[in-house]
Design an enzyme around this catalytic site. Structure first.
Site: not given
Length: 563
Positions: A26, A30, A103, A204, A261, A336-337
């Site tokens: 970041d 925020d 992506d 994806d 993917e 990330h999954d």
């Protein structure tokens, strides 16, 4: 290179680093990672030795599924910055000799995309056919297919009385790829980004674009009223036609890298996607090793069936031999999954450092393009939040409700499964330092940090020559110095050995033996005679003499070059 030497595509020698932008860095306090935060950390990535940065979606989105529900393909998510920030990021990436991959999420959009808003508002609109609408059957949805995020894949629109298809969240309606206008829209969008200088696409759920036109009923799922429709939308009847058209119309005009993917594909099926003569993709992600045992388990991945090293070896070896000379492999342990690699495949407590180094070694000496997920190079671990209230992931939250309400699991059992397999394990913020919030933000993080960040962070890792980070950097450099890793054959040894993963890489000039000991106790492994007295190129423990009966320490990994 001599004039008649074969051309070697740049992506065959590349190391890819996946960034989950929301959790990387970041820059404005925020609590949400952003593009300027990525710019700040580019020199770190350059020092590590990676070549390509893959960003999970950065496009405008309501964030029902953390950016995988896109409302505008040509705008940057405001939390992440502006198009000017993106253009600067791309310039800074290229200035360091790195490449940037985005992506491509085109199986579905957000239900807040203007196309879907119009499609839903007016059945006579030309946008109606941009999505998949069907009438119900006897007052019920068209099929009983189960969504990947629990519940039905069909959502009823009360205004028209018809149902739209969503393989994921109800806020992620599937695009109708049978419509040539949809395909042209996607191609135009891809050109928009490629003309900016983007270097490739991670695609994806790309093997879900083509659905069976009749939408047959799926296989009944025990314990539910729903069915598994995957056989009717994975690797569908026109998928290769669609991808060949995409390659012909768009990809062939740029020097870019593509990876699809493709859940559910076998090595033989993957060659249809990434075969060198197919004109589709450069490579695909398969999921055989990360989903081992899940299909047969009562509640899929949430049952968290135990892993067997012989099974892992069988899967990875089948991909190494099945694609050699025919297609190209993607190499990864997590993303990330998926849960954190060292927690799923290694030992994230006493032998965290050793097993994280072992996973690096075993993966990076196989043939294919390696993918490192942010924090993997530090040996970041799964997180064990005390309450479901700490979790943000839609898949996890929907599964919690289904497991509690439909299957009678108590909170302790559900949380144990989430701790082991939940997607938020990979999505907690990156650990940059031991300061407050791990140096990720000066504000309140969008999701809580893993509390072990004072011990596991980039600042400490770079300062420690024996860290996981230095092992990754050294292994990347070693891999790039050895053409046999890119070009050689793969031979699995001792397929049924319960704790040792060993294989040989061989070409006309070099023979490498890779040995990984997946065990928290010492052992002994008999190495092939040609490697006795060889040269140890990599070892995650202090050096040792190479004897035929090789003593192995817990989670030890070696790479040996034959004399």
């Amino acid at each position: 290179m001599t004039p008649d030497a074969p051309h070697i595509p740049w992506w065959k020698d590349a190391i890819v680093y996946q960034i989950y932008p929301r959790s990387f860095q970041d820059s404005n306090g925020d609590g949400i990672g952003d593009l300027r935060g990525i710019i700040r950390r580019l020199d770190y990535l350059k020092r590590l030795g990676v070549d390509v940065l893959w960003l999970s979606p950065i496009f405008a989105s309501p964030n029902d599924d953390n950016g995988y529900d896109i409302s505008d393909y040509r705008a940057i998510m405001p939390e992440f910055g502006t198009m000017a920030d993106f253009d600067e990021l791309l310039r800074e990436v290229h200035a360091r000799g790195l490449k940037l991959m985005l992506d491509l999420v085109v199986n579905h959009t957000s239900d807040e995309h203007p196309w879907f808003i119009e499609s839903r508002a007016d059945p006579r609109s030309d946008k109606r056919d941009y999505y998949i609408w069907r009438k119900g059957r006897n007052g019920q949805p068209p099929t009983r297919w189960q969504s990947y995020f629990s519940g039905s894949v069909w959502e009823k629109d009360e205004r028209s009385g018809e149902y739209y298809l969503h393989l994921f969240s109800r806020k992620q309606p599937d695009l109708n790829w049978e419509n040539p206008r949809v395909r042209r829209e996607v191609h135009d969008m891809m050109r928009f980004w490629l003309d900016k200088g983007v270097d490739g696409w991670r695609m994806d759920t790309i093997n879900m674009l083509s659905k069976h036109p009749d939408f047959p009923e799926g296989r009944p799922l025990p314990g539910t009223s729903l069915t598994d429709g995957q056989q009717h939308f994975l690797n569908g009847p026109r998928i290769h036609e669609f991808l060949q058209e995409m390659h012909r119309e768009v990809l062939s005009h740029y020097d870019v890298m593509t990876v699809g993917e493709t859940p559910g594909v076998t090595p033989a099926e993957s060659v249809l996607y990434c075969g060198f003569d197919r004109g589709e993709l450069n490579m695909v992600f398969h999921f055989e090793h990360v989903f081992l045992g899940d299909a047969a388990a009562e509640r899929g991945k949430w049952s968290n069936p135990p892993l067997s090293l012989p099974d892992i070896k069988r899967v990875l070896a089948s991909w190494q031999t099945g694609l050699h000379g025919r297609g190209w492999n993607s190499l990864y342990w997590d993303n990330h999954d998926q849960p954190r690699a060292v927690s799923r495949f290694g030992h994230d407590r006493e032998y965290r450092v050793e097993s994280a180094k072992l996973l690096c070694t075993v993966l990076l000496f196989m043939q294919g393009t390696p993918y490192i997920y942010q924090g993997q190079e530090l040996g970041m671990t799964n997180v064990s939040f005390e309450s479901i209230d700490h979790y943000k992931d839609i898949e996890t939250l929907n599964a919690y409700k289904a497991l509690r309400d439909e299957h009678g699991w108590d909170d302790a059992r559900i949380l144990a499964s989430v701790h082991a397999r939940g997607r938020d394990n990979a999505r907690t913020p990156m650990h940059w330092s031991g300061e407050a919030n791990a140096g990720f933000t000066k504000g309140t993080p969008w999701i809580a940090l893993n509390p072990n960040y004072p011990d596991i962070n980039a600042e400490a890792a770079e300062a420690d020559p024996n860290s996981v980070w230095h092992h990754y950097r050294d292994t990347i450099a070693l891999r790039k110095s050895l053409p046999v890793v890119r070009d050689g054959t793969f031979t699995l040894l001792d397929a049924e050995h319960p704790t040792v993963f060993s294989y040989i890489r061989r070409d006309a000039h070099t023979r490498l033996l890779v040995v990984g000991h997946f065990c928290d106790r010492p052992g002994v492994y008999r190495i092939p005679g040609e490697f006795v007295g060889g040269e140890v190129l990599s070892n995650n423990y202090p050096s040792q003499e190479l004897t035929r009966e090789l003593p192995l320490r817990p989670y030890q990994a070696l790479v040996i070059r034959a004399r």
